[in-house]
Design a protein around this motif. Sequence first.
Motif, short mmCIF file in Angstrom:
data_model
loop_
_atom_site.label_atom_id
_atom_site.label_comp_id
_atom_site.label_asym_id
_atom_site.label_seq_id
_atom_site.Cartn_x
_atom_site.Cartn_y
_atom_site.Cartn_z
N MET A 141 -4.69 -41.56 31.10
CA MET A 141 -3.67 -42.50 31.56
C MET A 141 -4.15 -43.92 31.29
O MET A 141 -5.28 -44.29 31.62
N LEU A 142 -3.29 -44.71 30.65
CA LEU A 142 -3.60 -46.10 30.32
C LEU A 142 -2.53 -47.01 30.91
O LEU A 142 -1.38 -46.60 31.12
N LEU A 143 -2.91 -48.26 31.14
CA LEU A 143 -1.97 -49.27 31.63
C LEU A 143 -1.83 -50.35 30.57
O LEU A 143 -2.82 -50.95 30.15
N ALA A 144 -0.60 -50.59 30.11
CA ALA A 144 -0.33 -51.64 29.13
C ALA A 144 0.10 -52.91 29.84
O ALA A 144 1.10 -52.91 30.57
N LEU A 145 -0.65 -53.99 29.63
CA LEU A 145 -0.33 -55.30 30.21
C LEU A 145 -0.16 -56.32 29.09
O LEU A 145 -0.73 -56.16 28.01
N PRO A 146 0.62 -57.38 29.33
CA PRO A 146 0.80 -58.41 28.30
C PRO A 146 -0.54 -59.02 27.91
O PRO A 146 -1.41 -59.24 28.76
N HIS A 147 -0.70 -59.29 26.62
CA HIS A 147 -1.95 -59.85 26.11
C HIS A 147 -1.68 -61.17 25.41
O HIS A 147 -0.71 -61.31 24.66
N GLY A 148 -2.58 -62.13 25.63
CA GLY A 148 -2.50 -63.41 24.93
C GLY A 148 -3.81 -64.14 25.04
O GLY A 148 -4.64 -63.82 25.90
N THR A 149 -4.02 -65.13 24.19
CA THR A 149 -5.26 -65.89 24.19
C THR A 149 -5.19 -67.13 25.07
O THR A 149 -6.19 -67.83 25.22
N ASP A 150 -4.02 -67.42 25.64
CA ASP A 150 -3.89 -68.53 26.57
C ASP A 150 -2.71 -68.22 27.50
O ASP A 150 -1.91 -67.33 27.23
N PRO A 151 -2.59 -68.96 28.60
CA PRO A 151 -1.54 -68.67 29.58
C PRO A 151 -0.13 -68.73 29.02
O PRO A 151 0.74 -67.93 29.41
N VAL A 152 0.13 -69.67 28.10
CA VAL A 152 1.47 -69.77 27.52
C VAL A 152 1.82 -68.52 26.74
O VAL A 152 2.92 -67.96 26.86
N MET A 153 0.86 -68.03 25.92
CA MET A 153 1.11 -66.82 25.14
C MET A 153 1.30 -65.61 26.06
O MET A 153 2.17 -64.77 25.82
N VAL A 154 0.50 -65.54 27.12
CA VAL A 154 0.64 -64.42 28.05
C VAL A 154 2.02 -64.44 28.70
O VAL A 154 2.68 -63.40 28.82
N ASN A 155 2.48 -65.63 29.09
CA ASN A 155 3.81 -65.74 29.69
C ASN A 155 4.90 -65.31 28.71
O ASN A 155 5.87 -64.63 29.08
N ASN A 156 4.76 -65.71 27.45
CA ASN A 156 5.74 -65.33 26.42
C ASN A 156 5.76 -63.82 26.23
O ASN A 156 6.83 -63.20 26.14
N GLN A 157 4.56 -63.22 26.15
CA GLN A 157 4.49 -61.77 25.95
C GLN A 157 4.98 -61.01 27.17
O GLN A 157 5.56 -59.93 27.05
N THR A 158 4.77 -61.59 28.35
CA THR A 158 5.29 -60.97 29.58
C THR A 158 6.81 -60.91 29.54
O THR A 158 7.42 -59.89 29.87
N ALA A 159 7.44 -62.01 29.10
CA ALA A 159 8.90 -62.06 29.02
C ALA A 159 9.42 -61.03 28.03
O ALA A 159 10.41 -60.33 28.30
N VAL A 160 8.76 -60.92 26.86
CA VAL A 160 9.18 -59.93 25.86
C VAL A 160 9.03 -58.52 26.40
O VAL A 160 9.92 -57.68 26.24
N LEU A 161 7.90 -58.25 27.05
CA LEU A 161 7.65 -56.91 27.58
C LEU A 161 8.69 -56.55 28.63
O LEU A 161 9.23 -55.43 28.65
N GLN A 162 9.02 -57.50 29.49
CA GLN A 162 9.97 -57.21 30.56
C GLN A 162 11.40 -57.05 30.04
O GLN A 162 12.12 -56.14 30.45
N GLN A 163 11.79 -57.92 29.11
CA GLN A 163 13.17 -57.89 28.64
C GLN A 163 13.40 -56.85 27.54
O GLN A 163 14.41 -56.15 27.55
#
Length: 210
Positions: free
Chosen positions: A123-145
């Motif tokens: 079992m694995l957990l996939a979380l948004p990944h980015g090299t800075d907070p802005v990228m992480v926030n962007n990837q979070t939005a894509v993952l959620q939507q």
Amino acid sequence: PSQELNSSGGGHQDVTAHNPLIPANTYTTPVSTTPIEMPQSKELLFLLNKYPIMWKGAIALKNDQANVQLHFLSGSSNIAEGAIGALPNLGPGPMRIAQRMRLEPNQIEGVQKRMQHEGQWCMLLALPHGTDPVMVNNQTAVLQQGFISYLDSKQAAGIINLPVPEQTSPYVLHIFPPCDFTRINMKRFCPELMEGAGDCGYLLIVIATV
């Protein structure tokens, strides 16, 4: 039974692997040599270190693509490493979800039965990944939507069949959006992660060979 998903568009990325667990030709995003500054609490970051990162890369569903990091939660680490090592068999580009499985009791029961075979699942957990907070926030939005909302609207989990020529059966990746199944299993295997992971968006992945 699994259903095929039609897709169009969505370009491929030129990406490079630096993790020794990952073959050089696996499509992953570069792993930063400096600590990743995640917009999460220190407590959550401590817990994420408890559950090691097995892979960083791009996943795709229809026309959406998100960068994620996969954390090992439970089961066989050999299954996790074997599946990650077999990812190049999917071809170039992101790890694409091409099928889905309805979140119905008989389908969920089938996954639970696979999890009863010791040494044959993880079992694995996939979380948004980015090299800075802005990228992480962007990837979070894509993952959620693009992923969580889509799968939730279809009341389905994503499916990826990962062929391995030297094995009689492929690895099957079951990719769940937040739902009763994920909450029950996260409470069982990683209760400390439930609140923080829910805030940033996540997918729960069960890999099985049976």
